[in-house]
Design a protein around this motif. Sequence first.
Motif, PDB file in Angstrom:
ATOM      1  N   GLU A 129       0.839  -1.216   0.000  1.00 35.59           N
ATOM      2  CA  GLU A 129       0.000   0.000   0.000  1.00 35.59           C
ATOM      3  C   GLU A 129       0.868   1.258   0.000  1.00 35.59           C
ATOM      4  OE1 GLU A 129      -2.939  -0.005   3.136  1.00 35.59           O
ATOM      5  OE2 GLU A 129      -3.673  -1.991   2.520  1.00 35.59           O
ATOM      6  N   ILE A 130       1.917   1.251   0.797  1.00 39.99           N
ATOM      7  CA  ILE A 130       2.826   2.410   0.838  1.00 39.99           C
ATOM      8  C   ILE A 130       3.511   2.579  -0.515  1.00 39.99           C
ATOM      9  CG2 ILE A 130       5.010   3.210   1.841  1.00 39.99           C
ATOM     10  CD1 ILE A 130       4.002   1.844   4.504  1.00 39.99           C
ATOM     11  N   ALA A 131       3.932   1.465  -1.114  1.00 36.14           N
ATOM     12  CA  ALA A 131       4.637   1.528  -2.399  1.00 36.14           C
ATOM     13  C   ALA A 131       3.744   2.152  -3.471  1.00 36.14           C
ATOM     14  CB  ALA A 131       5.078   0.124  -2.820  1.00 36.14           C
ATOM     15  N   VAL A 132       2.531   1.665  -3.610  1.00 36.16           N
ATOM     16  CA  VAL A 132       1.647   2.146  -4.682  1.00 36.16           C
ATOM     17  C   VAL A 132       1.246   3.602  -4.426  1.00 36.16           C
ATOM     18  CG1 VAL A 132      -0.625   1.838  -5.732  1.00 36.16           C
ATOM     19  CG2 VAL A 132       0.843  -0.156  -5.319  1.00 36.16           C
ATOM     20  N   THR A 134       2.803   5.907  -2.664  1.00 36.76           N
ATOM     21  CA  THR A 134       3.943   6.828  -2.779  1.00 36.76           C
ATOM     22  C   THR A 134       4.352   7.008  -4.230  1.00 36.76           C
ATOM     23  OG1 THR A 134       4.688   6.086  -0.608  1.00 36.76           O
ATOM     24  CG2 THR A 134       6.284   7.291  -1.953  1.00 36.76           C
ATOM     25  N   VAL A 135       4.323   5.932  -5.000  1.00 38.88           N
ATOM     26  CA  VAL A 135       4.676   6.047  -6.423  1.00 38.88           C
ATOM     27  C   VAL A 135       3.662   6.939  -7.142  1.00 38.88           C
ATOM     28  CG1 VAL A 135       4.816   4.769  -8.598  1.00 38.88           C
ATOM     29  CG2 VAL A 135       6.011   3.925  -6.564  1.00 38.88           C
ATOM     30  N   ARG A 136       2.382   6.735  -6.887  1.00 39.51           N
ATOM     31  CA  ARG A 136       1.356   7.578  -7.535  1.00 39.51           C
ATOM     32  C   ARG A 136       1.561   9.048  -7.183  1.00 39.51           C
ATOM     33  NH1 ARG A 136      -3.471   3.549  -6.709  1.00 39.51           N
ATOM     34  NH2 ARG A 136      -3.614   2.679  -8.810  1.00 39.51           N
ATOM     35  N   ALA A 137       1.751   9.330  -5.900  1.00 37.69           N
ATOM     36  CA  ALA A 137       1.877  10.731  -5.463  1.00 37.69           C
ATOM     37  C   ALA A 137       3.148  11.365  -6.016  1.00 37.69           C
ATOM     38  CB  ALA A 137       1.868  10.795  -3.941  1.00 37.69           C
ATOM     39  N   THR A 138       4.245  10.618  -6.032  1.00 38.18           N
ATOM     40  CA  THR A 138       5.516  11.189  -6.473  1.00 38.18           C
ATOM     41  C   THR A 138       5.513  11.423  -7.976  1.00 38.18           C
ATOM     42  OG1 THR A 138       6.608  10.004  -4.679  1.00 38.18           O
ATOM     43  CG2 THR A 138       8.030  10.894  -6.401  1.00 38.18           C
ATOM     44  N   VAL A 148       6.265   2.222 -14.367  1.00 38.49           N
ATOM     45  CA  VAL A 148       6.761   1.654 -13.108  1.00 38.49           C
ATOM     46  C   VAL A 148       6.279   0.217 -12.994  1.00 38.49           C
ATOM     47  CG1 VAL A 148       6.735   1.831 -10.599  1.00 38.49           C
ATOM     48  CG2 VAL A 148       6.754   3.910 -11.984  1.00 38.49           C
ATOM     49  N   LEU A 149       7.241  -0.686 -12.811  1.00 41.08           N
ATOM     50  CA  LEU A 149       6.914  -2.094 -12.605  1.00 41.08           C
ATOM     51  C   LEU A 149       7.175  -2.449 -11.148  1.00 41.08           C
ATOM     52  CD1 LEU A 149       8.639  -3.762 -15.703  1.00 41.08           C
ATOM     53  CD2 LEU A 149       6.230  -3.160 -15.429  1.00 41.08           C
ATOM     54  N   PHE A 150       6.203  -3.088 -10.511  1.00 39.85           N
ATOM     55  CA  PHE A 150       6.408  -3.666  -9.192  1.00 39.85           C
ATOM     56  C   PHE A 150       6.752  -5.131  -9.437  1.00 39.85           C
ATOM     57  CE2 PHE A 150       3.521  -0.079  -8.501  1.00 39.85           C
ATOM     58  CZ  PHE A 150       4.231   0.614  -7.537  1.00 39.85           C
ATOM     59  N   CYS A 151       8.010  -5.462  -9.249  1.00 41.23           N
ATOM     60  CA  CYS A 151       8.500  -6.800  -9.610  1.00 41.23           C
ATOM     61  C   CYS A 151       8.434  -7.701  -8.378  1.00 41.23           C
ATOM     62  CB  CYS A 151       9.924  -6.705 -10.140  1.00 41.23           C
ATOM     63  SG  CYS A 151      10.603  -8.307 -10.592  1.00 41.23           S
ATOM     64  N   LEU A 164      -4.263  -3.804  -5.644  1.00 38.11           N
ATOM     65  CA  LEU A 164      -4.110  -2.346  -5.513  1.00 38.11           C
ATOM     66  C   LEU A 164      -4.067  -1.640  -6.853  1.00 38.11           C
ATOM     67  CD1 LEU A 164      -1.374  -2.361  -2.717  1.00 38.11           C
ATOM     68  CD2 LEU A 164      -3.742  -1.602  -2.458  1.00 38.11           C
ATOM     69  N   LEU A 165      -3.901  -2.402  -7.941  1.00 37.69           N
ATOM     70  CA  LEU A 165      -3.771  -1.828  -9.285  1.00 37.69           C
ATOM     71  C   LEU A 165      -4.844  -2.422 -10.196  1.00 37.69           C
ATOM     72  CD1 LEU A 165       0.112  -2.235  -9.597  1.00 37.69           C
ATOM     73  CD2 LEU A 165      -1.115  -0.091  -9.187  1.00 37.69           C
TER      74      LEU A 165
END
Length: 168
Positions: A129-132, A134-138, A148-151, A164-165
């Motif tokens: 949740e933090i990863a998605v 933070t990536v969206r906001a940044t 952006v790939l979440f591997c 989440l996606l």
Amino acid sequence: MELKAIRGDITRLPVDAIVNAANGSLLGGGGVDGAIHRAAGPDLLAACAALGGCPTGDARATPGFRLPARWIIHAVGPRWRGGGHGESALLAGCYRRSLEIAAGLQARSIAFPCIATGIYGFPAGAAAEIAVATVRATLAALPLPREVLFCCFSAGDLALYEALLPGA
Ligand code: AR6
């Protein structure tokens, strides 16, 4: 911008930059860090040693050496200590700083592992949740990267990110 979750070995991805889940020494270790050092070859250790370490929640870049990726961005996640020691903000810092550094390197595409959720013990669902978020906001405030790939290494992690996606 495109955010996608995939399952695989991050060392094999043909993206402009991959992110490493490093420790503060930047001198290698186990998990994805060990895999990246093995795949990139010994020049990576010399480049990392020249950086002189990195604080938790921040990141540093090196070339990718033998990897298909042009750059490696070494992010230092927090060790999980129960959640009351700033772990969430430090993990968010890893994602935000990695994207800022990638933008400075003109990277269009970047892949992240599930930082801090292995040896460092950060709960995987909260970390995703933090990863998605933070990536969206940044990315909203940066011209690059666009992809952006979440591997994910495990099927369980992939399921967390897919939830989440939606539609990705
Ligand atoms: N590709 C993608 N993900 C991977 C790969 C791979 N080849 N190998 C493992 N993972 P961890 P941390 C996943 O433990 O928790 C090191 O010693 C793994 O399944 O690598 O941030 C460092 O030097 C998990 O989901 O990193 C530090 O000392 C995720 O990568 C410490 O571990 C992160 O797990 C950092 O611990």
